[in-house]
Design a protein around this motif. Structure first.
Motif, PDB file in Angstrom:
ATOM      1  N   LEU A 241     -18.333  27.481  68.036  1.00 37.53           N
ATOM      2  CA  LEU A 241     -18.308  28.743  69.039  1.00 37.53           C
ATOM      3  C   LEU A 241     -18.325  30.241  68.397  1.00 37.53           C
ATOM      4  CD1 LEU A 241     -15.957  27.563  71.786  1.00 37.53           C
ATOM      5  CD2 LEU A 241     -18.513  27.485  71.953  1.00 37.53           C
ATOM      6  N   SER A 242     -17.471  30.180  67.146  1.00 37.89           N
ATOM      7  CA  SER A 242     -17.634  31.578  66.668  1.00 37.89           C
ATOM      8  C   SER A 242     -18.789  32.175  66.234  1.00 37.89           C
ATOM      9  CB  SER A 242     -16.509  31.532  65.518  1.00 37.89           C
ATOM     10  OG  SER A 242     -16.855  30.512  64.643  1.00 37.89           O
ATOM     11  N   ALA A 243     -19.599  31.341  65.676  1.00 33.16           N
ATOM     12  CA  ALA A 243     -21.064  31.723  65.312  1.00 33.16           C
ATOM     13  C   ALA A 243     -21.871  32.272  66.466  1.00 33.16           C
ATOM     14  CB  ALA A 243     -21.710  30.601  64.573  1.00 33.16           C
ATOM     15  N   ARG A 244     -21.459  31.820  67.828  1.00 28.14           N
ATOM     16  CA  ARG A 244     -22.298  32.254  68.744  1.00 28.14           C
ATOM     17  C   ARG A 244     -21.632  33.719  69.501  1.00 28.14           C
ATOM     18  NH1 ARG A 244     -22.691  26.707  69.206  1.00 28.14           N
ATOM     19  NH2 ARG A 244     -24.881  25.982  69.813  1.00 28.14           N
ATOM     20  N   ILE A 245     -20.536  34.502  68.890  1.00 27.42           N
ATOM     21  CA  ILE A 245     -20.126  35.688  69.488  1.00 27.42           C
ATOM     22  C   ILE A 245     -21.227  36.518  69.907  1.00 27.42           C
ATOM     23  CG2 ILE A 245     -18.997  37.722  68.652  1.00 27.42           C
ATOM     24  CD1 ILE A 245     -16.983  35.976  67.305  1.00 27.42           C
ATOM     25  N   GLY A 246     -21.117  37.099  71.076  1.00 26.42           N
ATOM     26  CA  GLY A 246     -21.744  37.996  71.579  1.00 26.42           C
ATOM     27  C   GLY A 246     -23.157  37.423  72.282  1.00 26.42           C
ATOM     28  N   SER A 247     -23.234  36.087  72.187  1.00 20.67           N
ATOM     29  CA  SER A 247     -24.409  35.226  72.753  1.00 20.67           C
ATOM     30  C   SER A 247     -24.228  34.588  74.052  1.00 20.67           C
ATOM     31  CB  SER A 247     -24.844  34.387  71.804  1.00 20.67           C
ATOM     32  OG  SER A 247     -25.195  34.793  70.378  1.00 20.67           O
TER      33      SER A 247
ATOM     34  N   TYR B 288     -16.851  35.935  73.352  1.00 20.89           N
ATOM     35  CA  TYR B 288     -16.018  36.789  72.536  1.00 20.89           C
ATOM     36  C   TYR B 288     -14.720  36.111  72.208  1.00 20.89           C
ATOM     37  CZ  TYR B 288     -19.509  40.075  73.767  1.00 20.89           C
ATOM     38  OH  TYR B 288     -20.990  40.342  73.911  1.00 20.89           O
ATOM     39  N   PHE B 289     -14.319  36.275  70.939  1.00 17.74           N
ATOM     40  CA  PHE B 289     -13.050  35.896  70.349  1.00 17.74           C
ATOM     41  C   PHE B 289     -11.682  36.794  70.434  1.00 17.74           C
ATOM     42  CE2 PHE B 289     -15.638  32.234  69.470  1.00 17.74           C
ATOM     43  CZ  PHE B 289     -14.527  31.298  68.766  1.00 17.74           C
ATOM     44  N   CYS B 290     -10.449  36.166  70.417  1.00 20.65           N
ATOM     45  CA  CYS B 290      -9.381  37.133  70.495  1.00 20.65           C
ATOM     46  C   CYS B 290      -9.215  38.028  69.419  1.00 20.65           C
ATOM     47  CB  CYS B 290      -8.179  36.360  70.969  1.00 20.65           C
ATOM     48  SG  CYS B 290      -7.941  35.460  69.511  1.00 20.65           S
ATOM     49  N   ASP B 291      -9.717  37.562  68.331  1.00 22.31           N
ATOM     50  CA  ASP B 291      -9.346  38.484  66.972  1.00 22.31           C
ATOM     51  C   ASP B 291     -10.438  38.479  66.026  1.00 22.31           C
ATOM     52  OD1 ASP B 291      -7.649  37.923  64.080  1.00 22.31           O
ATOM     53  OD2 ASP B 291      -7.085  39.488  65.382  1.00 22.31           O
ATOM     54  N   ASN B 292     -10.898  39.441  65.590  1.00 26.81           N
ATOM     55  CA  ASN B 292     -11.934  39.531  64.419  1.00 26.81           C
ATOM     56  C   ASN B 292     -11.456  38.826  63.066  1.00 26.81           C
ATOM     57  OD1 ASN B 292     -14.020  40.756  65.888  1.00 26.81           O
ATOM     58  ND2 ASN B 292     -14.037  42.497  65.112  1.00 26.81           N
ATOM     59  N   GLY B 293     -10.138  39.173  62.574  1.00 26.59           N
ATOM     60  CA  GLY B 293      -9.772  38.479  61.579  1.00 26.59           C
ATOM     61  C   GLY B 293      -9.713  36.956  61.684  1.00 26.59           C
TER      62      GLY B 293
ATOM     63  N   VAL C 195     -11.758  35.162  63.229  1.00 28.26           N
ATOM     64  CA  VAL C 195     -12.963  34.400  63.300  1.00 28.26           C
ATOM     65  C   VAL C 195     -13.691  34.645  61.877  1.00 28.26           C
ATOM     66  CG1 VAL C 195     -15.335  34.986  64.089  1.00 28.26           C
ATOM     67  CG2 VAL C 195     -13.626  35.236  65.729  1.00 28.26           C
ATOM     68  N   LYS C 196     -13.225  35.888  61.143  1.00 35.29           N
ATOM     69  CA  LYS C 196     -13.759  35.949  59.804  1.00 35.29           C
ATOM     70  C   LYS C 196     -13.137  34.678  59.101  1.00 35.29           C
ATOM     71  CE  LYS C 196     -14.475  40.836  59.496  1.00 35.29           C
ATOM     72  NZ  LYS C 196     -14.317  41.933  58.881  1.00 35.29           N
ATOM     73  N   VAL C 197     -12.244  34.223  59.210  1.00 38.97           N
ATOM     74  CA  VAL C 197     -11.688  33.055  58.474  1.00 38.97           C
ATOM     75  C   VAL C 197     -12.411  31.769  58.904  1.00 38.97           C
ATOM     76  CG1 VAL C 197      -9.879  31.415  58.208  1.00 38.97           C
ATOM     77  CG2 VAL C 197      -9.356  33.874  58.220  1.00 38.97           C
ATOM     78  N   ILE C 198     -12.803  31.706  60.046  1.00 45.27           N
ATOM     79  CA  ILE C 198     -13.772  30.451  60.437  1.00 45.27           C
ATOM     80  C   ILE C 198     -14.988  30.427  60.212  1.00 45.27           C
ATOM     81  CG2 ILE C 198     -14.346  29.332  62.860  1.00 45.27           C
ATOM     82  CD1 ILE C 198     -11.703  30.389  64.372  1.00 45.27           C
TER      83      ILE C 198
ATOM     84  N   GLY D 236     -22.920  43.394  62.957  1.00 44.08           N
ATOM     85  CA  GLY D 236     -23.251  43.537  64.494  1.00 44.08           C
ATOM     86  C   GLY D 236     -22.287  42.909  65.268  1.00 44.08           C
ATOM     87  N   GLN D 237     -22.155  41.631  64.938  1.00 44.37           N
ATOM     88  CA  GLN D 237     -21.325  40.559  65.704  1.00 44.37           C
ATOM     89  C   GLN D 237     -19.717  41.119  65.593  1.00 44.37           C
ATOM     90  OE1 GLN D 237     -22.927  36.910  64.047  1.00 44.37           O
ATOM     91  NE2 GLN D 237     -22.842  36.110  65.875  1.00 44.37           N
ATOM     92  N   VAL D 238     -19.294  41.297  64.466  1.00 47.14           N
ATOM     93  CA  VAL D 238     -18.083  41.871  64.316  1.00 47.14           C
ATOM     94  C   VAL D 238     -17.682  43.145  65.029  1.00 47.14           C
ATOM     95  CG1 VAL D 238     -16.362  42.735  62.782  1.00 47.14           C
ATOM     96  CG2 VAL D 238     -17.926  40.852  61.881  1.00 47.14           C
ATOM     97  N   LEU D 239     -18.621  44.237  64.946  1.00 43.57           N
ATOM     98  CA  LEU D 239     -18.383  45.378  65.843  1.00 43.57           C
ATOM     99  C   LEU D 239     -18.459  45.060  67.165  1.00 43.57           C
ATOM    100  CD1 LEU D 239     -18.326  48.466  65.839  1.00 43.57           C
ATOM    101  CD2 LEU D 239     -20.772  48.335  65.630  1.00 43.57           C
ATOM    102  N   GLU D 240     -19.392  44.149  67.827  1.00 43.69           N
ATOM    103  CA  GLU D 240     -19.444  43.933  69.252  1.00 43.69           C
ATOM    104  C   GLU D 240     -18.091  43.280  69.778  1.00 43.69           C
ATOM    105  OE1 GLU D 240     -22.501  41.375  72.308  1.00 43.69           O
ATOM    106  OE2 GLU D 240     -23.158  42.350  70.518  1.00 43.69           O
ATOM    107  N   ASN D 241     -17.772  42.323  68.878  1.00 38.84           N
ATOM    108  CA  ASN D 241     -16.520  41.618  69.226  1.00 38.84           C
ATOM    109  C   ASN D 241     -15.297  42.694  69.278  1.00 38.84           C
ATOM    110  OD1 ASN D 241     -15.479  38.902  69.664  1.00 38.84           O
ATOM    111  ND2 ASN D 241     -14.057  39.495  68.115  1.00 38.84           N
ATOM    112  N   ALA D 242     -15.234  43.501  68.241  1.00 41.69           N
ATOM    113  CA  ALA D 242     -14.103  44.530  68.204  1.00 41.69           C
ATOM    114  C   ALA D 242     -14.094  45.405  69.601  1.00 41.69           C
ATOM    115  CB  ALA D 242     -14.071  45.406  66.978  1.00 41.69           C
ATOM    116  N   VAL D 243     -15.283  45.667  69.852  1.00 47.57           N
ATOM    117  CA  VAL D 243     -15.272  46.702  70.839  1.00 47.57           C
ATOM    118  C   VAL D 243     -14.882  45.896  72.200  1.00 47.57           C
ATOM    119  CG1 VAL D 243     -17.112  47.956  72.463  1.00 47.57           C
ATOM    120  CG2 VAL D 243     -17.227  48.241  70.132  1.00 47.57           C
ATOM    121  N   PHE D 244     -15.386  44.736  72.376  1.00 48.29           N
ATOM    122  CA  PHE D 244     -14.981  44.151  73.524  1.00 48.29           C
ATOM    123  C   PHE D 244     -13.744  43.960  73.522  1.00 48.29           C
ATOM    124  CE2 PHE D 244     -13.239  39.928  75.252  1.00 48.29           C
ATOM    125  CZ  PHE D 244     -13.621  40.289  76.478  1.00 48.29           C
ATOM    126  N   ASN D 245     -12.791  43.624  72.438  1.00 48.49           N
ATOM    127  CA  ASN D 245     -11.283  43.554  72.586  1.00 48.49           C
ATOM    128  C   ASN D 245     -10.716  44.746  72.873  1.00 48.49           C
ATOM    129  OD1 ASN D 245     -10.564  40.638  71.963  1.00 48.49           O
ATOM    130  ND2 ASN D 245     -11.970  41.058  70.241  1.00 48.49           N
TER     131      ASN D 245
END
Length: 160
Positions: free
Chosen positions: A1-7, A59-64, A66-69, A75-84
């Protein structure tokens, strides 16, 4: 699921990839939402029925975390951060015009549109203004990491 952030999620495709039925996938998604690990947002529509029937974006609860997973593009990192950040201010939806790539990444409380781009160009701003006008949004903003000439109402994030 993490690879699908923003999709948009395709439950049928995920169930085929995992080799389990759609009901099981929905149960997993409900569990992950219930524990605030993921968030699913629905498409924006002035019709409640249409909003419910559309495919959600994830979207995931935390960018950090997700980066581990998995590895994401900026672009995905930024979009997830803005959502959060937006989720604390009310209901968040997305808009995508049918059979088209034209979209608004986030619509907050049915009033404010946000388009998120790692590197935005004036065309992104023009598309946002046009779509926001059609949807009767009161405000709209372009969020970009990189400088865009000739565009007002742009937000440069300082949190990444």
């Amino acid at each position: 699921l993490s690879a699908r952030i923003g999709s948009k999620l395709d439950i049928t495709k995920i169930s085929q990839e995992m080799g389990v039925n759609r009901i099981t996938i929905n149960n997993y998604l409900n569990f992950l939402q219930g524990t605030y690990f993921i968030y699913l947002i629905q498409p924006f529509s002035r019709s409640a029925d249409r909003e419910i029937s559309g495919r959600p974006k994830i979207y995931f609860c935390d960018n950090g975390l997700v980066k581990v997973i998995t590895q994401l593009n900026m672009g995905q990192v930024l979009e997830n951060a803005v959502f959060n950040l937006l989720k604390f201010y009310g209901k968040v939806n997305y808009y995508q015009k049918r059979r088209s790539e034209q979209e608004i990444d986030f619509i907050l409380n049915g009033l404010i549109g946000f388009e998120v781009k790692e590197t935005a160009v004036k065309g992104h701003w023009n598309n946002l203004k046009r779509l926001a006008g059609k949807l009767r949004l009161k405000e709209n903003y372009l969020i970009s990491r990189n400088f865009v000439e000739g565009v007002k109402d742009i937000i440069y994030p300082q949190f990444l």
